[in-house]
Design an enzyme around this catalytic site. Structure first.
Site, PDB file in Angstrom:
ATOM      1  N   GLU A   1       0.876  -1.173   0.000  1.00  0.00           N
ATOM      2  CA  GLU A   1       0.000   0.000   0.000  1.00  0.00           C
ATOM      3  C   GLU A   1       0.916   1.226   0.000  1.00  0.00           C
ATOM      4  O   GLU A   1       1.660   1.460   0.964  1.00  0.00           O
ATOM      5  CB  GLU A   1      -0.909   0.033   1.238  1.00  0.00           C
ATOM      6  CG  GLU A   1      -1.865   1.229   1.180  1.00  0.00           C
ATOM      7  CD  GLU A   1      -2.655   1.515   2.470  1.00  0.00           C
ATOM      8  OE1 GLU A   1      -3.482   2.445   2.448  1.00  0.00           O
ATOM      9  OE2 GLU A   1      -2.432   0.827   3.469  1.00  0.00           O
TER      10      GLU A   1
ATOM     11  N   ASP B   1       5.087   4.667   3.682  1.00  0.00           N
ATOM     12  CA  ASP B   1       4.838   6.111   3.770  1.00  0.00           C
ATOM     13  C   ASP B   1       6.085   6.751   4.384  1.00  0.00           C
ATOM     14  O   ASP B   1       6.851   6.095   5.083  1.00  0.00           O
ATOM     15  CB  ASP B   1       3.616   6.410   4.659  1.00  0.00           C
ATOM     16  CG  ASP B   1       2.974   7.757   4.333  1.00  0.00           C
ATOM     17  OD1 ASP B   1       1.842   7.779   3.808  1.00  0.00           O
ATOM     18  OD2 ASP B   1       3.612   8.807   4.605  1.00  0.00           O
TER      19      ASP B   1
ATOM     20  N   ASP C   1      -1.594  12.319  -2.847  1.00  0.00           N
ATOM     21  CA  ASP C   1      -1.701  13.749  -3.135  1.00  0.00           C
ATOM     22  C   ASP C   1      -1.785  13.889  -4.660  1.00  0.00           C
ATOM     23  O   ASP C   1      -0.926  13.371  -5.361  1.00  0.00           O
ATOM     24  CB  ASP C   1      -0.462  14.476  -2.598  1.00  0.00           C
ATOM     25  CG  ASP C   1      -0.261  14.195  -1.112  1.00  0.00           C
ATOM     26  OD1 ASP C   1      -1.172  14.497  -0.335  1.00  0.00           O
ATOM     27  OD2 ASP C   1       0.799  13.648  -0.738  1.00  0.00           O
TER      28      ASP C   1
ATOM     29  N   LYS D   1      -0.395  20.898  -9.696  1.00  0.00           N
ATOM     30  CA  LYS D   1       0.403  21.917 -10.380  1.00  0.00           C
ATOM     31  C   LYS D   1       1.403  21.258 -11.311  1.00  0.00           C
ATOM     32  O   LYS D   1       2.007  20.238 -10.968  1.00  0.00           O
ATOM     33  CB  LYS D   1       1.148  22.773  -9.346  1.00  0.00           C
ATOM     34  CG  LYS D   1       0.220  23.689  -8.592  1.00  0.00           C
ATOM     35  CD  LYS D   1       0.987  24.672  -7.742  1.00  0.00           C
ATOM     36  CE  LYS D   1       0.005  25.556  -6.986  1.00  0.00           C
ATOM     37  NZ  LYS D   1       0.501  25.990  -5.716  1.00  0.00           N
TER      38      LYS D   1
ATOM     39  N   ASP E   1     -10.217  10.524  -4.592  1.00  0.00           N
ATOM     40  CA  ASP E   1     -11.371  11.422  -4.731  1.00  0.00           C
ATOM     41  C   ASP E   1     -11.062  12.492  -5.768  1.00  0.00           C
ATOM     42  O   ASP E   1     -11.927  13.299  -6.099  1.00  0.00           O
ATOM     43  CB  ASP E   1     -11.651  12.140  -3.409  1.00  0.00           C
ATOM     44  CG  ASP E   1     -10.508  13.087  -3.099  1.00  0.00           C
ATOM     45  OD1 ASP E   1      -9.372  12.587  -2.945  1.00  0.00           O
ATOM     46  OD2 ASP E   1     -10.724  14.313  -3.090  1.00  0.00           O
TER      47      ASP E   1
HETATM   48  C1  LIG Z   1      -3.289  12.340   1.177  1.00  0.00           C
HETATM   49  S1  LIG Z   1      -2.353  11.258   2.160  1.00  0.00           S
HETATM   50  C2  LIG Z   1      -3.270   9.730   2.074  1.00  0.00           C
HETATM   51  C3  LIG Z   1      -2.967   8.818   3.214  1.00  0.00           C
HETATM   52  C4  LIG Z   1      -3.804   7.551   3.290  1.00  0.00           C
HETATM   53  N1  LIG Z   1      -3.562   6.670   2.185  1.00  0.00           N
HETATM   54  C5  LIG Z   1      -5.264   7.886   3.367  1.00  0.00           C
HETATM   55  O1  LIG Z   1      -5.981   7.643   2.382  1.00  0.00           O
HETATM   56  O2  LIG Z   1      -5.707   8.378   4.413  1.00  0.00           O
HETATM   57  C6  LIG Z   1      -0.952  10.919   1.142  1.00  0.00           C
HETATM   58  C7  LIG Z   1       0.141  10.155   1.878  1.00  0.00           C
HETATM   59  O3  LIG Z   1       1.168   9.848   0.957  1.00  0.00           O
HETATM   60  C8  LIG Z   1       2.420  10.048   1.572  1.00  0.00           C
HETATM   61  N2  LIG Z   1       3.384  10.328   0.483  1.00  0.00           N
HETATM   62  C9  LIG Z   1       3.234  11.195  -0.549  1.00  0.00           C
HETATM   63  N3  LIG Z   1       4.284  11.149  -1.373  1.00  0.00           N
HETATM   64  C10 LIG Z   1       5.145  10.239  -0.841  1.00  0.00           C
HETATM   65  C11 LIG Z   1       6.419   9.737  -1.232  1.00  0.00           C
HETATM   66  N4  LIG Z   1       7.014  10.158  -2.339  1.00  0.00           N
HETATM   67  N5  LIG Z   1       6.992   8.795  -0.456  1.00  0.00           N
HETATM   68  C12 LIG Z   1       6.383   8.354   0.675  1.00  0.00           C
HETATM   69  N6  LIG Z   1       5.179   8.783   1.096  1.00  0.00           N
HETATM   70  C13 LIG Z   1       4.561   9.708   0.353  1.00  0.00           C
HETATM   71  C14 LIG Z   1       2.219  11.219   2.514  1.00  0.00           C
HETATM   72  O4  LIG Z   1       3.168  11.204   3.564  1.00  0.00           O
HETATM   73  C15 LIG Z   1       0.794  10.957   2.992  1.00  0.00           C
HETATM   74  O5  LIG Z   1       0.750  10.205   4.196  1.00  0.00           O
END
Ligand SMILES: C[S@@+](CC[C@H](N)C(=O)[O-])C[C@H]1O[C@@H](n2cnc3c(N)ncnc32)[C@H](O)[C@@H]1O
Length: 245
Positions: free
Chosen positions: A58, A83, A132, A136, A168
């Protein structure tokens, strides 16, 4: 949320037996500026899980709701939540420890280095949950379903290994469809409204069929992550895409 509590969670993950937080020097040659294989690459089944079961990743797991939820539903599979944020991973790792889910583990690292941690074909399936969207243009290289990342996933996925995306973000959903078309990936499912009229096409129970062993069931698709709850409360539709890169 106090800073102190966050720091305590950081300290916890360092001693949790189900969290791996590798320092850079274990997988990155600073002089040459290139990653190399970590000692766990190729050894997750023997050293971490101590079984020969499939491994599901995941990516951007946050609190790890999918890793933990699927870990409970499928004891015959292994799950690794990845993460960079240790204070989020803490929640999933704590629950997995409390519930003695030996098939759930967390890896705290940047997904950018994912190929350092797994050998070719070591991973059976990947879930990307509410990443995320990085809308941009100058952030395009950070989109987790962009070609640069998919090329890395392909290096560690078994042949015909499946990627699932739940988001979403209409922007990221559309972007991913375009990537699938442009690079000739195989689209297995895509819906801009997962819980809409067609939700019934997914099996209710966790009986994976022989004809489609990767078909997620309603029970799995209904797992709600922290971000899914947040965005659903704001009235966003939830999209789902399943493809083979
Ligand atoms: C919007 S959150 C979603 C978290 C979780 N999957 C949820 O749905 O609640 C995006 C997650 O991706 C992690 N993340 C984003 N880019 C990353 C990267 N390049 N390497 C590791 N983690 C990353 C961020 O730290 C964050 O916890």
């Amino acid at each position: 949320m106090g800073k102190k509590k966050k720091l305590l969670r950081f300290a916890d993950t360092k001693v949790f037996s189900n969290v791996t937080e590798p320092p850079m020097e274990e997988f990155f040659d600073r002089e040459k500026g290139v990653p190399y294989k970590h000692a766990l690459a190729g050894n997750w089944r023997s050293k971490v899980f101590k079984n020969d079961n499939p491994i599901v990743l995941e990516l951007g797991c946050g609190k790890g709701e999918y890793s933990v939820g699927m870990g409970k539903a499928f004891p015959e599979k292994n799950f690794i939540g990845v993460d960079i944020k240790g204070n989020r991973i803490w929640y999933g790792a704590k629950e997995a420890l409390d519930e003695e889910l030996n098939n759930v583990h967390f890896l705290r690292t940047r997904i950018d280095f994912i190929t350092a941690f797994f050998e070719e074909g070591e991973i059976d399936e990947i879930w990307i949950t509410f990443p995320d969207p990085q809308e941009k243009e100058n952030r395009a290289r950070k989109r987790l379903t962009g070609k640069m990342f998919i090329d890395r996933y392909k290096q560690i996925l078994k042949p015909h290994g499946v990627i699932h995306l739940k988001t979403d973000s209409a922007f990221l959903y559309e972007f991913t469809q375009e990537e699938i078309d442009e690079h000739g990936y195989t689209r297995l499912h895509s819906t801009p409204d997962l819980y809409g009229d067609n939700f019934d096409r997914f099996n209710e129970e966790n009986q994976l069929t022989i004809t489609n062993p990767n078909q997620p069931t309603q029970e799995i698709l209904k797992i709600k992550t922290y971000y899914e709850e947040l965005f659903t409360a704001r009235g966003h539709l939830i999209t789902y895409t399943q493809f083979i890169p």
